[in-house]
Design an enzyme around this catalytic site. Structure first.
Site, short mmCIF file in Angstrom:
data_model
loop_
_atom_site.label_atom_id
_atom_site.label_comp_id
_atom_site.label_asym_id
_atom_site.label_seq_id
_atom_site.Cartn_x
_atom_site.Cartn_y
_atom_site.Cartn_z
N LYS A 1 -5.27 -2.99 -2.56
CA LYS A 1 -6.41 -2.80 -1.67
C LYS A 1 -7.09 -4.13 -1.33
CE LYS A 1 -6.57 1.72 -1.02
NZ LYS A 1 -7.71 2.58 -1.27
N GLU B 1 -12.58 2.31 -6.63
CA GLU B 1 -11.24 2.77 -6.25
C GLU B 1 -10.60 3.61 -7.35
OE1 GLU B 1 -8.37 3.43 -3.60
OE2 GLU B 1 -10.04 2.08 -3.18
N ASP B 2 -10.24 4.84 -7.02
CA ASP B 2 -9.44 5.71 -7.89
C ASP B 2 -10.06 5.96 -9.27
OD1 ASP B 2 -7.70 6.18 -5.87
OD2 ASP B 2 -6.05 4.98 -6.65
N TYR C 1 0.88 -1.16 0.00
CA TYR C 1 0.00 0.00 0.00
C TYR C 1 0.91 1.21 0.00
CZ TYR C 1 -4.38 2.47 1.13
OH TYR C 1 -5.48 3.28 1.11
N ASP D 1 -14.03 4.15 -1.70
CA ASP D 1 -13.05 4.32 -0.62
C ASP D 1 -12.42 5.71 -0.64
OD1 ASP D 1 -11.33 3.46 1.54
OD2 ASP D 1 -9.73 3.38 0.05
N ASP D 2 -12.19 6.27 -1.81
CA ASP D 2 -11.56 7.59 -1.90
C ASP D 2 -12.45 8.67 -1.29
OD1 ASP D 2 -9.33 6.59 -3.62
OD2 ASP D 2 -11.00 6.21 -4.96
N ASN E 1 -1.20 11.56 -1.01
CA ASN E 1 -0.32 10.45 -1.34
C ASN E 1 0.13 10.58 -2.79
OD1 ASN E 1 -0.32 8.79 1.05
ND2 ASN E 1 -2.47 8.34 0.63
N ARG F 1 -7.49 8.00 -11.80
CA ARG F 1 -6.91 8.92 -10.82
C ARG F 1 -6.22 8.10 -9.72
NH1 ARG F 1 -7.06 10.72 -6.10
NH2 ARG F 1 -8.64 9.18 -5.57
#
Length: 635
Positions: free
Chosen positions: A250, A321-322, A178, A344-345, A488, A232
């Protein structure tokens, strides 16, 4: 070798290598007596000897599964010297994996370089060489869960889980699967010599047949899917099909952090092209070579995927995710009410940040209440506004104030300045709720001076944005300023822990998105910076939703999860920088969060959070114990 592996390992090594054994290698370098002393090779021979030994033995020939290739004597020598030093080999015990063999060791302390070596040598090399050399009773590193199953079949995977598992070494392994490593891994994913453990669904191949493709997979009984389109990735932008790395990282945490059976967890990349011209021009890029799908074509492909997951797997948690900002909000709003899914973001980041702020407020003597707080965000994308919405919801639920009033506790600064009412006509829809009737400010410093925030949160991916002037202002306005650079990877962080500590005179409460090293003060106190890592939240929420077969995952659930996490540390621990429990205890931490969450969601069932926690622990996967099938998993 005899100390580490037993006498039986020597004949096996001779059989596998013939004359080119470790012993004969040492004899070549040090005379015949070298063989007799080789059981403590790591102790007795320095880097130069080890390096020459490996180079003489193998040259450019891969050692078993390619660990020797491309690194040469110097790299191997440094690796072995770091592993052993003056410590006898008998101390190595389980350290065939994350902490030893190959250049994983050489580079593991350099996060900026470790991911490539980890991905290259982790599952494919270290485990292969150990299993091939010693048989299934000795394992290498088991980083790859489903990938390891492909490499070694069920028996070898079972052995790896038993011997060196993520569930036993989470804190040590976390940086490699991660943040901060996963960002670099995604950037280089198409260059890595590995077989993806996840499933690619390509818009040029699978449109119209996604359900058929999922049914053909060897994965049966899938209970959670992490899906990305790679648009992203962290703060790195559009990485296209390389985004598979984030889905794989993840999904691994569902096992490591929440005890889900890895065979029920599936990473997916929806490859709908990329707008990253550098990747499109790269002959080694393996993704769809076209600009991204947009509009109706994007919506149709994602809708087909969501329907296929429901039809093929039944009840299955989907974690977005992303995805890019616009699509992320649209997907969540479109599917949240009719399928068990979350982003999650948006929601996971919001929950971990709320937990950090609630804990920090306890540590600063404010009782953990958001009333009276002014929270300023630098960055107004999906992560930042998601945090703001959850904080406002917390105020609404816990303080009983109207939602519109609760929203006025959160202020956002984007690339054009302070988000405010005078900019309303030009704002994206997710910023509109935070466009308050306050004077416009052109930049972060003027906004901080005007609003005087008690909490400063960075979600901008602008490195160094929290400069000395900003941090000093925060310290001037607050006895215990709360500063959280959450961007991050590490290279995008708004400030470092050392900088924030120096610029505030050492009196602050800090949390970051990527890890920073502890710092010892002049008085001898060790200050440990907290990492606001989503892994404290999303695996627990997703596993609870799977166990309880919830039809939807709501913002309320993330509020309960954040509150449960925030309550686990003492005021003294918080003031020493420890906003969260150590990640080495993550299975118990997740069970506590899940127990609290289920108790809050099912009060009529008459069980306490502690009782639910024990039931959750009994459902966590371990070697030799499968979780119940999805249809029977309602605790």
């Amino acid at each position: 070798m005899e100390i580490l592996h037993g006498v039986a390992a020597w004949p096996l090594g001779m059989e596998l290598h013939g004359d080119a054994t470790w012993g004969s290698c040492m004899a070549m370098l040090n005379g015949a007596e070298g063989t007799a002393q080789s059981s403590c090779m790591g102790k007795r021979y320095a880097a130069a000897a080890w390096g020459r030994a490996v180079e003489q033995l193998h040259g450019d020939v891969p050692w078993f599964s390619c660990m020797g290739t491309g690194h040469g004597a110097a790299a191997w020598g440094r690796a072995m010297e770091k592993v052993h030093g003056d410590v006898p080999c008998s101390r190595m015990e389980m350290r065939h994996g994350a902490v030893t063999w190959g250049c994983v060791v050489e580079l593991r302390k350099d996060p900026s370089r470790s991911s490539f070596v980890w991905m290259l040598h982790g599952a494919a090399a270290c485990s292969c060489c150990m299993v091939e050399l010693h048989g299934s009773d000795v394992c290498g590193i088991c980083m790859g869960n489903a990938y390891m199953l492909k490499v070694h079949e069920a028996a070898a995977w079972s052995c790896c889980v038993r011997k060196v598992t993520l569930m036993r070494h989470q804190e040590e392994v976390l940086p490699f699967i991660y943040t901060p490593t996963v960002g670099e891994a995604c950037q280089k994913y198409h260059q890595l010599p590995l077989t993806p453990e996840g499933v690619y669904l390509r818009c040029d191949q699978h449109s119209g047949c996604i359900a058929e493709t999922l049914r053909a997979l060897p994965h049966k009984g899938v209970r959670v899917v992490v899906v990305t389109d790679g648009e992203r990735i962290l703060g790195l932008g559009d990485l296209g099909a390389n985004g598979m790395g984030i889905a794989e990282g993840k999904i691994t945490l569902y096992t490591a952090a929440a005890g889900m059976d890895p065979l029920t967890c599936l990473p997916v990349c929806l490859d709908m092209g990329t707008n990253n011209q550098k990747l499109l021009d790269d002959p080694g890029y393996k993704g769809v070579r076209r600009k991204r799908l947009t509009g109706d074509a994007f919506d149709a492909f994602t809708a087909e995927f969501m329907a296929a997951v429901r039809d093929v797997f039944g009840h299955c948690v989907v974690q977005f995710e992303d995805f890019g900002n616009t699509n992320a909000f649209r997907l969540l709003q479109g599917f949240q009410a009719r399928q068990c899914c979350f982003n999650d973001d948006i929601q996971g980041t919001a929950a971990i940040t709320l937990a950090a702020v609630l804990a920090a407020l306890r540590g600063s003597g404010q009782g953990g209440s958001l009333l009276g707080q002014r929270v300023m965000f630098l960055g107004a994308g999906e992560a930042g506004t998601g945090i703001g919405q959850l904080m406002a919801y917390s105020l609404h639920r816990r303080a009983g104030i109207p939602m519109d009033e609760a929203l006025r506790h959160c202020f956002f600064v984007d690339s054009k300045g302070l988000v405010c009412k005078s900019r309303l006509s030009g704002l994206q829809h997710h910023k509109v709720p935070f466009a308050h009737d306050v004077p416009f400010q052109k930049d972060l410093r003027s906004a901080v001076e005007a609003v005087r925030p008690t909490v400063l949160i960075g979600v901008s991916t602008v490195a160094g944005a929290f400069d000395q002037n900003i941090c000093k202002l925060m310290a001037e306005y607050n006895e215990y300023p709360i500063i959280m650079p959450l961007s991050n990877p590490t290279s995008k962080s708004e400030c470092t822990f050392e900088q924030a500590l120096e610029w505030t005179g050492g009196k602050l409460i800090f949390a970051s998105g990527s890890p920073f090293d502890p710092i010892r003060t002049a008085s001898g106190q060790l200050l440990t910076p907290a990492q606001a890592n989503n892994a404290y939240i999303f695996p627990a929420v997703g596993h609870a939703a799977s166990l309880m077969r919830w039809e939807n995952i709501t913002d309320e659930m993330f509020l309960f999860a954040a509150e449960a996490l925030a309550s686990q540390m003492t005021v003294e621990e918080i003031r020493a920088g420890k906003l969260f429990p150590p990640f080495s205890n993550i299975l118990d931490v997740s069970a506590t969060v899940m127990g609290h969450l289920i108790a809050e969601m099912h009060p009529w069932m008459g069980q306490t959070a502690a009782q639910w926690k024990q039931r959750v622990l009994s459902q966590m996967w371990s070697h030799g114990k499968q979780q119940p099938a999805a249809a029977q998993s309602k605790l």
